[in-house]
Design a protein around this motif. Structure first.
Motif, PDB file in Angstrom:
ATOM      1  N   PHE A  51      41.294  44.206  36.787  1.00  0.00           N
ATOM      2  CA  PHE A  51      41.536  44.243  35.347  1.00  0.00           C
ATOM      3  C   PHE A  51      42.788  45.065  35.050  1.00  0.00           C
ATOM      4  O   PHE A  51      43.675  44.619  34.301  1.00  0.00           O
ATOM      5  CB  PHE A  51      40.327  44.840  34.625  1.00  0.00           C
ATOM      6  CG  PHE A  51      40.578  45.087  33.162  1.00  0.00           C
ATOM      7  CD1 PHE A  51      40.559  44.049  32.254  1.00  0.00           C
ATOM      8  CD2 PHE A  51      40.849  46.367  32.695  1.00  0.00           C
ATOM      9  CE1 PHE A  51      40.795  44.269  30.906  1.00  0.00           C
ATOM     10  CE2 PHE A  51      41.085  46.600  31.355  1.00  0.00           C
ATOM     11  CZ  PHE A  51      41.057  45.554  30.455  1.00  0.00           C
ATOM     12  N   LEU A  52      42.892  46.247  35.614  1.00  0.00           N
ATOM     13  CA  LEU A  52      44.054  47.105  35.359  1.00  0.00           C
ATOM     14  C   LEU A  52      45.346  46.487  35.868  1.00  0.00           C
ATOM     15  O   LEU A  52      46.396  46.633  35.251  1.00  0.00           O
ATOM     16  CB  LEU A  52      43.842  48.485  35.985  1.00  0.00           C
ATOM     17  CG  LEU A  52      42.762  49.351  35.339  1.00  0.00           C
ATOM     18  CD1 LEU A  52      42.541  50.609  36.158  1.00  0.00           C
ATOM     19  CD2 LEU A  52      43.144  49.688  33.906  1.00  0.00           C
ATOM     20  N   MET A  53      45.270  45.796  37.011  1.00  0.00           N
ATOM     21  CA  MET A  53      46.492  45.200  37.580  1.00  0.00           C
ATOM     22  C   MET A  53      46.990  44.011  36.765  1.00  0.00           C
ATOM     23  O   MET A  53      48.188  43.799  36.664  1.00  0.00           O
ATOM     24  CB  MET A  53      46.252  44.760  39.026  1.00  0.00           C
ATOM     25  CG  MET A  53      46.216  45.901  40.000  1.00  0.00           C
ATOM     26  SD  MET A  53      46.252  45.418  41.729  1.00  0.00           S
ATOM     27  CE  MET A  53      45.152  44.061  41.832  1.00  0.00           C
ATOM     28  N   TRP A  54      46.079  43.220  36.191  1.00  0.00           N
ATOM     29  CA  TRP A  54      46.491  41.967  35.553  1.00  0.00           C
ATOM     30  C   TRP A  54      46.408  41.976  34.035  1.00  0.00           C
ATOM     31  O   TRP A  54      46.814  41.015  33.389  1.00  0.00           O
ATOM     32  CB  TRP A  54      45.669  40.807  36.125  1.00  0.00           C
ATOM     33  CG  TRP A  54      45.991  40.626  37.567  1.00  0.00           C
ATOM     34  CD1 TRP A  54      45.204  40.943  38.631  1.00  0.00           C
ATOM     35  CD2 TRP A  54      47.216  40.146  38.108  1.00  0.00           C
ATOM     36  NE1 TRP A  54      45.868  40.678  39.799  1.00  0.00           N
ATOM     37  CE2 TRP A  54      47.105  40.186  39.513  1.00  0.00           C
ATOM     38  CE3 TRP A  54      48.407  39.682  37.545  1.00  0.00           C
ATOM     39  CZ2 TRP A  54      48.125  39.777  40.349  1.00  0.00           C
ATOM     40  CZ3 TRP A  54      49.429  39.283  38.382  1.00  0.00           C
ATOM     41  CH2 TRP A  54      49.276  39.325  39.770  1.00  0.00           C
ATOM     42  N   MET A 104      43.623  31.200  31.810  1.00  0.00           N
ATOM     43  CA  MET A 104      42.289  31.072  32.408  1.00  0.00           C
ATOM     44  C   MET A 104      42.348  30.440  33.794  1.00  0.00           C
ATOM     45  O   MET A 104      41.676  30.897  34.721  1.00  0.00           O
ATOM     46  CB  MET A 104      41.375  30.266  31.492  1.00  0.00           C
ATOM     47  CG  MET A 104      40.907  31.058  30.296  1.00  0.00           C
ATOM     48  SD  MET A 104      39.581  30.263  29.379  1.00  0.00           S
ATOM     49  CE  MET A 104      40.464  28.996  28.509  1.00  0.00           C
ATOM     50  N   VAL A 105      43.158  29.394  33.960  1.00  0.00           N
ATOM     51  CA  VAL A 105      43.243  28.726  35.263  1.00  0.00           C
ATOM     52  C   VAL A 105      43.903  29.642  36.297  1.00  0.00           C
ATOM     53  O   VAL A 105      43.413  29.762  37.425  1.00  0.00           O
ATOM     54  CB  VAL A 105      43.979  27.373  35.148  1.00  0.00           C
ATOM     55  CG1 VAL A 105      44.301  26.801  36.518  1.00  0.00           C
ATOM     56  CG2 VAL A 105      43.136  26.384  34.362  1.00  0.00           C
ATOM     57  N   THR A 106      44.983  30.309  35.928  1.00  0.00           N
ATOM     58  CA  THR A 106      45.630  31.198  36.896  1.00  0.00           C
ATOM     59  C   THR A 106      44.751  32.408  37.213  1.00  0.00           C
ATOM     60  O   THR A 106      44.737  32.876  38.352  1.00  0.00           O
ATOM     61  CB  THR A 106      47.019  31.658  36.417  1.00  0.00           C
ATOM     62  OG1 THR A 106      46.906  32.267  35.126  1.00  0.00           O
ATOM     63  CG2 THR A 106      47.995  30.506  36.374  1.00  0.00           C
ATOM     64  N   SER A 107      43.984  32.885  36.253  1.00  0.00           N
ATOM     65  CA  SER A 107      43.046  33.984  36.519  1.00  0.00           C
ATOM     66  C   SER A 107      41.920  33.520  37.434  1.00  0.00           C
ATOM     67  O   SER A 107      41.495  34.256  38.330  1.00  0.00           O
ATOM     68  CB  SER A 107      42.463  34.521  35.218  1.00  0.00           C
ATOM     69  OG  SER A 107      43.464  35.087  34.423  1.00  0.00           O
ATOM     70  N   LEU A 108      41.443  32.317  37.206  1.00  0.00           N
ATOM     71  CA  LEU A 108      40.415  31.748  38.072  1.00  0.00           C
ATOM     72  C   LEU A 108      40.921  31.637  39.510  1.00  0.00           C
ATOM     73  O   LEU A 108      40.244  32.063  40.449  1.00  0.00           O
ATOM     74  CB  LEU A 108      39.999  30.369  37.557  1.00  0.00           C
ATOM     75  CG  LEU A 108      39.173  29.520  38.525  1.00  0.00           C
ATOM     76  CD1 LEU A 108      37.724  29.967  38.489  1.00  0.00           C
ATOM     77  CD2 LEU A 108      39.302  28.065  38.217  1.00  0.00           C
ATOM     78  N   SER A 166      38.545  24.325  37.642  1.00  0.00           N
ATOM     79  CA  SER A 166      39.704  24.071  36.777  1.00  0.00           C
ATOM     80  C   SER A 166      39.431  22.908  35.834  1.00  0.00           C
ATOM     81  O   SER A 166      39.788  22.960  34.652  1.00  0.00           O
ATOM     82  CB  SER A 166      40.954  23.784  37.611  1.00  0.00           C
ATOM     83  OG  SER A 166      41.323  24.911  38.355  1.00  0.00           O
ATOM     84  N   MET A 167      38.775  21.871  36.341  1.00  0.00           N
ATOM     85  CA  MET A 167      38.422  20.736  35.484  1.00  0.00           C
ATOM     86  C   MET A 167      37.424  21.159  34.406  1.00  0.00           C
ATOM     87  O   MET A 167      37.513  20.698  33.259  1.00  0.00           O
ATOM     88  CB  MET A 167      37.842  19.581  36.310  1.00  0.00           C
ATOM     89  CG  MET A 167      38.879  18.869  37.160  1.00  0.00           C
ATOM     90  SD  MET A 167      40.328  18.314  36.234  1.00  0.00           S
ATOM     91  CE  MET A 167      39.618  17.201  35.077  1.00  0.00           C
TER      92      MET A 167
END
Length: 179
Positions: A51-54, A104-108, A166-167
């Motif tokens: 969380f802190l990094m991103w 959301m997709v890149t976090s996933l 992702s879908m």
């Protein structure tokens, strides 16, 4: 950066680290807490570090999306009598949808491919009881033991899981057609 951050947290939350020294010193704990020996404390540390990094990167992306929305849309909605809730759900959120999907997709994908933080924090073991071992850490163990078939199968499984999730994100955030 993630490696240095993980080493910092490993040192801070060690049995004789500064966090335990402070907690014992001010009387909150009677003896040092073994952060690296409890499932939820290790998971909590990994989650907090990620969380802190991103957080900053995500905030910058969402702020850029907000800055790209024409302010005249908000002014027109206010003149038409829209409440702040209506403005948020009918103007801001729909116009931010592409940025939100990207985040959301890149976090996933980043979460599924997480390796360095739990690897360093748990000395590569995923302890306690391998509860903080990620799929990539498991794959890495098979690569080092030269079990390339299992590593390849895990890679394909990771691809399938990433594609399915992702879908789901794309379907859940799809814009409804207005008739």
């Amino acid at each position: 950066m993630a490696s240095a951050f993980a080493m910092l947290f490993f040192t801070l939350f060690a049995d004789s680290g500064p966090v335990n020294s402070i907690l014992v010193g001010i009387g909150i704990l009677s003896k040092p807490y073994k952060f690296m020996s409890h499932v939820w404390s290790v998971r909590g540390l990994v989650a907090m570090m990620n969380f802190l990094m991103w957080f900053g990167n995500t905030t910058i992306l969402l702020m850029a999306g907000m800055m790209g929305i024409d302010t005249s849309l908000f002014e027109a909605a206010e003149v038409d009598g829209a409440t702040s809730t209506q403005i948020f759900f009918r103007i801001t959120l729909p116009l931010l949808r592409p940025i939100l999907v990207y985040v959301m997709v890149t976090s996933l994908i980043g979460g599924l491919q997480m390796f360095d933080v739990p690897q360093i924090l748990t000395n590569g073991s995923g302890d306690p009881v391998r509860t903080s071992m990620t799929l990539i850490m498991y794959l890495n163990k098979h690569l080092y033991s030269k079990n390339y078939g299992m590593a390849g199968a895990l890679s394909v499984i990771l691809l399938i899981i990433t594609g399915i999730l992702s879908m789901i994100i794309f379907k859940a955030t799809a814009q409804k057609e207005v008739k």
